[in-house]
Enzyme design. Structure first.
Site, PDB file in Angstrom:
ATOM      1  N   ASP A   7       6.179  -3.768   2.310  1.00  0.00           N
ATOM      2  CA  ASP A   7       6.222  -2.667   1.370  1.00  0.00           C
ATOM      3  C   ASP A   7       6.087  -3.303  -0.023  1.00  0.00           C
ATOM      4  O   ASP A   7       6.291  -4.508  -0.175  1.00  0.00           O
ATOM      5  CB  ASP A   7       7.573  -1.952   1.521  1.00  0.00           C
ATOM      6  N   ASP A   9       7.111  -1.622  -3.583  1.00  0.00           N
ATOM      7  CA  ASP A   9       8.156  -1.309  -4.561  1.00  0.00           C
ATOM      8  C   ASP A   9       9.565  -1.591  -4.041  1.00  0.00           C
ATOM      9  O   ASP A   9       9.970  -1.061  -3.009  1.00  0.00           O
ATOM     10  CB  ASP A   9       8.035   0.153  -4.992  1.00  0.00           C
TER      11      ASP A   9
END
Ligand code: ZN
Length: 171
Positions: A7, A9
């Site tokens: 991922d 953020d």
């Protein structure tokens, strides 16, 4: 080929919500070291990121592309490499109805399937790492071992563990 999917953020980079400005770019602790470690082990790295701010029209796809160019450049400077980035621009609250529903927004697995197809990746033997339960669910939906990362902890420590556990046969 096996790979590690991240991922973006609050997994690799600092985020206070809908981050899209190069000026706001900041690695989380251990992220550049983790990317270098993966590169040193010849393990491919991908990012799968929900960017619903595009659908909500908080920022544009061009803004995001600039941020991603910078991110990839910083990874290279750190001795790592991000091979490709898949993003989902959709959001249930998107401004236009055609941007609301999709098969790519995590916890769905669409982005993993697209990258696996494009890069010939063996998902069953790959790993997903993200800071949200939706990241873990998406990775598991794609058949991967999936790890929940803690943004307050050193990412390199987790990645080191992942390499030992899942990539010990890599050269
Ligand atoms: Zn989507």
């Amino acid at each position: 080929m096996k790979a590690v999917f991240f991922d973006r953020d609050n997994t690799l980079t600092h985020d206070e919500g809908y981050c899209h400005l190069v000026a706001d770019f900041k690695w989380l602790e251990g992220a550049p070291e983790a990317l270098k470690r993966l590169k040193d082990h010849n393990i491919l790295v991908f990012i799968v990121t929900n960017q619903g701010g595009i659908g909500r029209e908080f920022f544009t796809q061009d803004d995001m592309e600039l941020f991603h160019s910078h991110l990839k450049e910083q990874a290279l400077l750190a001795g790592g490499e991000i091979t490709d980035i898949a993003f989902c621009p959709h959001h249930p609250k998107a401004v236009t109805p055609d941007m609301r529903a999709c098969e790519c927004r995590k916890p769905q697995a669409g982005m993993f399937y697209a990258l696996a197809e494009k890069w010939d990746i063996d998902l069953e033997n790959s790993v997903m790492i993200g800071d949200r339960q939706s990241d873990v669910s998406a990775g598991e939906a794609a058949g991967m071992a999936s790890y929940l990362s803690d943004p307050a902890s050193c990412l390199d420590r987790l990645v080191s563990h992942v390499i030992t556990t899942h990539f010990s046969d890599s050269h």
